[in-house]
Enzyme design. Structure first.
Site, PDB file in Angstrom:
ATOM      1  N   ASN A  26       0.866  -1.184   0.000  1.00  0.00           N
ATOM      2  CA  ASN A  26       0.000   0.000   0.000  1.00  0.00           C
ATOM      3  C   ASN A  26       0.901   1.232   0.000  1.00  0.00           C
ATOM      4  OD1 ASN A  26      -1.820   2.032   0.497  1.00  0.00           O
ATOM      5  ND2 ASN A  26      -2.251   1.429   2.615  1.00  0.00           N
ATOM      6  N   LYS A  64       0.083   4.263  -0.298  1.00  0.00           N
ATOM      7  CA  LYS A  64      -0.603   5.451   0.257  1.00  0.00           C
ATOM      8  C   LYS A  64      -0.401   6.659  -0.670  1.00  0.00           C
ATOM      9  CE  LYS A  64       0.266   3.510   4.769  1.00  0.00           C
ATOM     10  NZ  LYS A  64      -0.015   3.637   6.178  1.00  0.00           N
ATOM     11  N   HIS A 122      -9.482   0.852   5.023  1.00  0.00           N
ATOM     12  CA  HIS A 122      -8.214   1.123   5.710  1.00  0.00           C
ATOM     13  C   HIS A 122      -8.474   2.104   6.862  1.00  0.00           C
ATOM     14  CE1 HIS A 122      -4.115   2.461   6.472  1.00  0.00           C
ATOM     15  NE2 HIS A 122      -3.713   1.400   5.817  1.00  0.00           N
ATOM     16  N   GLU A 127      -6.940   4.581   7.868  1.00  0.00           N
ATOM     17  CA  GLU A 127      -6.758   6.003   7.533  1.00  0.00           C
ATOM     18  C   GLU A 127      -8.004   6.568   6.852  1.00  0.00           C
ATOM     19  OE1 GLU A 127      -3.058   5.482   5.441  1.00  0.00           O
ATOM     20  OE2 GLU A 127      -2.100   4.938   7.334  1.00  0.00           O
ATOM     21  N   GLU A 178      -5.229  -5.176  10.691  1.00  0.00           N
ATOM     22  CA  GLU A 178      -4.244  -4.112  10.860  1.00  0.00           C
ATOM     23  C   GLU A 178      -4.529  -3.351  12.153  1.00  0.00           C
ATOM     24  OE1 GLU A 178      -2.401  -2.891   6.877  1.00  0.00           O
ATOM     25  OE2 GLU A 178      -4.164  -1.684   7.150  1.00  0.00           O
ATOM     26  N   GLY A 189       2.301   2.294  10.671  1.00  0.00           N
ATOM     27  CA  GLY A 189       3.219   3.418  10.513  1.00  0.00           C
ATOM     28  C   GLY A 189       3.896   3.856  11.793  1.00  0.00           C
ATOM     29  N   SER A 201       3.456  -2.019  10.409  1.00  0.00           N
ATOM     30  CA  SER A 201       4.911  -1.953  10.622  1.00  0.00           C
ATOM     31  C   SER A 201       5.623  -3.271  10.334  1.00  0.00           C
ATOM     32  CB  SER A 201       5.227  -1.462  12.041  1.00  0.00           C
ATOM     33  OG  SER A 201       4.760  -0.143  12.216  1.00  0.00           O
TER      34      SER A 201
HETATM   35  C1  PEP Z   1      -0.804   0.079   5.967  1.00  0.00           C
HETATM   36  O1  PEP Z   1      -0.897   1.270   5.710  1.00  0.00           O
HETATM   37  O2  PEP Z   1      -1.655  -0.721   5.547  1.00  0.00           O
HETATM   38  C2  PEP Z   1       0.338  -0.358   6.756  1.00  0.00           C
HETATM   39  C3  PEP Z   1       0.337  -1.571   7.235  1.00  0.00           C
HETATM   40  O3  PEP Z   1       1.321   0.574   6.963  1.00  0.00           O
HETATM   41  P1  PEP Z   1       2.761   0.312   7.628  1.00  0.00           P
HETATM   42  O4  PEP Z   1       3.288  -0.991   7.042  1.00  0.00           O
HETATM   43  O5  PEP Z   1       3.580   1.482   7.218  1.00  0.00           O
HETATM   44  O6  PEP Z   1       2.559   0.193   9.085  1.00  0.00           O
END
Ligand code: PEP
Length: 252
Positions: free
Chosen positions: A9, A11, A96, A98, A168, A174, A214
């Protein structure tokens, strides 16, 4: 036997030229390695056509990061599922954290997005996960149960079978703080038990559940080795070709 999947992803990152360079690097790296996992790359909308063209000569799929809840018409700024299908986009991230947080996407909207994507043969990667205060309060199972039930359980079996779920935890996205392999396994097992209750064990055993938050080249192997963790949804690390490749290799 479920196939492992690694989805990147991106973003809202990268210029057009940077995106092109990253795709070229991913193609080079994938060409020279044996990857067992199915690889999906989810760039920003304006780069989807380029990614889809490049993917035709390579062995990865291209997904969008968002999709309109509407079919077509006067919805300025929206991109419909049928537009994505017409560009040979195969997957779409839906729900997601976000988007839930910054764009107020609620259960009703997410259900409409799921329906639109399935209607147009786009495979949804449906994200669920609890925020830190919810985990600290011991409410994480309840939060995820609500998200899974309200986002997906209106689907009939044929439709549900097409869905990929990504667990997630919001506190891991992040932040550099990853869920422990045990925490990931525990929640994946829980989600699978909810699916088994609703659709039966066979469907639950077939459902792909990814971990996201992460994930990087150092922790991916251990997390993906957990029974019930079928790969990852990768944010930051998917922008670094060598990191992304190492994570793809860890999914077997
Ligand atoms: C994500 O945005 O789906 C995600 C898992 O981000 P990150 O790997 O940066 O934590």
């Amino acid at each position: 036997m479920r196939k492992k999947i690694v989805a990147g992803n991106w973003k809202m990152n990268l210029t057009f030229n940077e995106a092109e360079d990253l795709l070229d690097e991913i193609v080079d790296l994938l060409e020279n390695e044996t990857i067992d996992a199915q690889v999906i790359v989810c760039p920003p909308y304006p780069y989807l056509e380029m990614a889809s063209d490049i993917a035709k000569e390579s062995n990865f799929f291209v997904g969008a990061q968002n999709i309109s809840p509407f079919e077509a018409g006067a919805y300025t700024g929206e991109v419909s599922s049928s537009m994505l299908t017409s560009m040979e986009i195969t997957h779409c991230i839906i729900g997601h954290s976000e988007r839930r947080k910054y764009f107020n996407e609620d259960d009703k909207m997410l259900t409409a997005k799921i329906n639109q994507s399935l209607e147009h043969k786009i495979i949804p990667i449906f994200c669920v996960g609890e925020a830190l205060p919810e985990r600290e309060a011991g409410d994480h199972f309840e939060v995820v149960r609500h998200q899974v039930r309200h986002g997906l359980f209106h689907l009939d079996t044929d439709e549900f079978e097409k869905v990929i779920i990504a667990y997630e935890p919001v506190w891991a996205i992040g932040t550099g703080v990853t869920a422990s392999p045990e925490q990931a396994k525990e929640m994946h097992d829980y989600i699978r038990s909810l699916i088994a209750e609703r659709y039966g064990k066979d469907i639950a055993d077939k459902t792909i559940i990814l971990y996201g938050g992460s994930c990087n080249s150092k922790n991916a192997k251990e997390i993906f080795a957990q029974e019930g963790v079928d790969g990852g949804l990768i944010g930051g690390a998917s922008l670094i070709p060598e990191e992304f490749l190492a994570i793809c290799k860890a999914a077997k």
